[in-house]
Design an enzyme around this catalytic site. Structure first.
Site, mmCIF file in Angstrom:
data_model
loop_
_atom_site.group_PDB
_atom_site.id
_atom_site.type_symbol
_atom_site.label_atom_id
_atom_site.label_comp_id
_atom_site.label_asym_id
_atom_site.label_seq_id
_atom_site.Cartn_x
_atom_site.Cartn_y
_atom_site.Cartn_z
ATOM 1 N N GLN A 157 5.070 -2.890 -2.041
ATOM 2 C CA GLN A 157 6.033 -2.025 -2.797
ATOM 3 C C GLN A 157 5.195 -0.810 -2.529
ATOM 4 O OE1 GLN A 157 6.098 -3.478 -7.326
ATOM 5 N NE2 GLN A 157 5.003 -4.464 -6.038
ATOM 6 N N ASN A 158 4.396 -0.870 -1.692
ATOM 7 C CA ASN A 158 4.114 0.465 -1.157
ATOM 8 C C ASN A 158 4.366 0.888 -0.175
ATOM 9 O OD1 ASN A 158 1.746 -0.655 -2.920
ATOM 10 N ND2 ASN A 158 0.591 -1.350 -1.538
ATOM 11 N N VAL A 159 4.081 2.073 -0.019
ATOM 12 C CA VAL A 159 4.626 3.249 0.939
ATOM 13 C C VAL A 159 3.767 4.050 1.941
ATOM 14 C CG1 VAL A 159 6.294 4.192 -0.627
ATOM 15 C CG2 VAL A 159 4.436 5.324 0.121
ATOM 16 N N ASP A 160 2.398 2.783 1.597
ATOM 17 C CA ASP A 160 1.929 3.375 3.024
ATOM 18 C C ASP A 160 1.992 2.029 4.215
ATOM 19 O OD1 ASP A 160 0.246 1.264 2.960
ATOM 20 O OD2 ASP A 160 -0.445 1.969 0.668
ATOM 21 N N HIS A 175 10.232 0.011 -1.311
ATOM 22 C CA HIS A 175 10.004 1.287 -1.626
ATOM 23 C C HIS A 175 10.256 2.080 -0.863
ATOM 24 C CE1 HIS A 175 9.247 -0.630 -6.342
ATOM 25 N NE2 HIS A 175 10.221 -0.175 -5.719
ATOM 26 N N SER A 212 0.869 -4.530 -10.447
ATOM 27 C CA SER A 212 0.772 -4.791 -12.267
ATOM 28 C C SER A 212 2.683 -5.968 -12.407
ATOM 29 C CB SER A 212 0.888 -3.484 -12.678
ATOM 30 O OG SER A 212 2.273 -2.718 -12.476
HETATM 31 P P1 OAD Z 1 0.270 -0.037 -9.766
HETATM 32 O O1 OAD Z 1 -0.569 0.756 -10.352
HETATM 33 O O2 OAD Z 1 1.881 -0.151 -11.233
HETATM 34 O O3 OAD Z 1 -0.004 -1.798 -10.672
HETATM 35 C C1 OAD Z 1 -1.650 -1.626 -8.952
HETATM 36 C C2 OAD Z 1 -2.082 -3.621 -9.480
HETATM 37 O O4 OAD Z 1 -3.373 -2.983 -9.034
HETATM 38 C C3 OAD Z 1 -2.769 -3.560 -11.369
HETATM 39 O O5 OAD Z 1 -2.783 -4.407 -11.441
HETATM 40 C C4 OAD Z 1 -4.823 -3.189 -11.309
HETATM 41 O O6 OAD Z 1 -4.928 -4.415 -11.683
HETATM 42 C C5 OAD Z 1 -4.416 -3.833 -9.832
HETATM 43 N N1 OAD Z 1 -5.648 -3.571 -8.513
HETATM 44 C C6 OAD Z 1 -6.344 -2.347 -9.282
HETATM 45 N N2 OAD Z 1 -7.076 -2.413 -7.888
HETATM 46 C C7 OAD Z 1 -6.944 -3.554 -7.377
HETATM 47 C C8 OAD Z 1 -7.961 -3.719 -6.113
HETATM 48 N N3 OAD Z 1 -9.180 -3.306 -5.687
HETATM 49 N N4 OAD Z 1 -7.451 -4.642 -5.555
HETATM 50 C C9 OAD Z 1 -6.713 -5.504 -6.374
HETATM 51 N N5 OAD Z 1 -6.001 -4.795 -7.076
HETATM 52 C C10 OAD Z 1 -6.442 -3.717 -7.707
HETATM 53 O O7 OAD Z 1 0.883 -0.185 -9.102
HETATM 54 P P2 OAD Z 1 2.351 -1.206 -8.048
HETATM 55 O O8 OAD Z 1 2.900 -2.621 -8.981
HETATM 56 O O9 OAD Z 1 2.841 -1.458 -7.019
HETATM 57 O O10 OAD Z 1 7.647 2.497 -7.068
HETATM 58 O O11 OAD Z 1 3.318 -0.334 -8.529
HETATM 59 C C11 OAD Z 1 4.351 -1.016 -8.495
HETATM 60 C C12 OAD Z 1 5.359 0.397 -8.632
HETATM 61 O O12 OAD Z 1 5.353 1.773 -9.025
HETATM 62 C C13 OAD Z 1 5.547 1.658 -6.637
HETATM 63 O O13 OAD Z 1 5.554 0.764 -5.779
HETATM 64 C C14 OAD Z 1 5.910 2.410 -7.319
HETATM 65 C C15 OAD Z 1 5.268 2.673 -8.846
HETATM 66 O O14 OAD Z 1 6.405 4.005 -10.289
HETATM 67 C C16 OAD Z 1 8.494 3.649 -6.726
HETATM 68 O O15 OAD Z 1 7.497 4.428 -6.480
HETATM 69 C C17 OAD Z 1 9.449 3.170 -6.880
#
Ligand code: OAD
Length: 235
Positions: free
Chosen positions: A90-93, A108, A176
């Site tokens: 889901q990452n854009v990097d 994404h 998440s």
């Molecule tokens: P979130 O910020 O919702 O979730 C990040 C997850 O990473 C959480 O479950 C944290 O507990 C976990 N986390 C934090 N630090 C960590 C670490 N060092 N190692 C492992 N896990 C860690 O991010 P995404 O689920 O990626 O969409 O969010 C999904 C989408 O929401 C993104 O792609 C973006 C955003 O809005 C768009 O922009 C369309």
């Protein structure tokens, strides 16, 4: 000779890049580098304030280019010596690619790319360069970041579903699982495939009864440990 390697599919989110220095979304109160989603990640925001959006994504693009892949990205690359590996991120990097991973699908979009505002097939690679108001595609429309905003379709979902369905083993790392349709991809993983989750917190989308191993660690620690386990026990 047939290739008997198993297929591992890793679904990754912001947490896999956290230790490279890119902040997650929901750990920072739903803000993306201090901005709300409504301000910088919706199609409506683009209609209202293109200049602000371009400036924001120019900053994100420069930031992503200035950080390095971490031990989790490199461990996923190392899996390729023993398994067929597909990453759905889901990452854009571009940190998975920069760590050397061969098969990365960006659900994404990608910060390093811009596209036409009128023709999704016109995509241009910018690298770390900025784009400004007035920069146009060959059809004369404003260039915009090639990222999926809230309110837009996620065109890669069918491809991602096909990949998830090929998994012999599934890894879910640093997401998440609250943003759809990405979160629902866990339901495309075949029931016989074990799922390993690496995240300090338990993701939302696990309402089903199946074989899931939770590794409640940061990615840079948990993923290399998991990769070692997979190579020793599942290759
Ligand atoms: P979130 O910020 O919702 O979730 C990040 C997850 O990473 C959480 O479950 C944290 O507990 C976990 N986390 C934090 N630090 C960590 C670490 N060092 N190692 C492992 N896990 C860690 O991010 P995404 O689920 O990626 O969409 O969010 C999904 C989408 O929401 C993104 O792609 C973006 C955003 O809005 C768009 O922009 C369309």
């Amino acid at each position: 000779m047939t290739d008997k390697k198993k297929t591992i599919v890793a679904l990754t989110g912001a947490g896999v890049s956290a230790e490279s220095g890119i902040r997650t979304f929901r750990d920072s109160d739903g803000l993306w580098e201090g901005y709300s989603v409504d301000e910088v990640a919706t199609i409506e925001a683009w209609q209202w304030n293109k200049e602000k959006m371009l400036a924001f994504y120019n900053q994100r693009r420069a930031q992503a280019a200035s950080v390095e892949p971490n031990a989790a990205h490199f461990a996923l690359k190392a899996l390729e010596d023993h398994f067929r590996v597909h990453i759905v991120t889901q990452n854009v990097d571009s940190l998975h690619e920069r760590a050397g991973s061969s098969h990365v699908l960006h659900l994404h979009g990608k910060l390093s790319e811009v596209k036409s505002s009128v023709d999704d097939s016109l995509i241009y690679d910018l690298g770390d360069k900025p784009v400004k108001l007035g920069d146009k595609c060959e059809k004369g429309s404003q260039l915009r970041p090639n990222v999926v905003w809230f309110g837009e379709q996620v065109p890669e979902i069918p491809n991602a579903q096909r990949i998830m369905a090929q998994a012999d083993i599934c890894l879910i790392i640093g997401t998440s699982l609250v943003v759809y349709p990405a979160a629902a991809l866990v339901y495309d993983v075949p029931l016989h495939a074990p799922i390993f989750v690496v995240d300090p917190h338990k993701p939302a989308e696990f309402r089903f009864d199946r074989d899931i191993t939770f590794i409640q660690k940061r990615a840079s620690e948990g993923v290399p440990e998991l990769v070692k386990h997979l190579i020793e026990n599942h290759a």
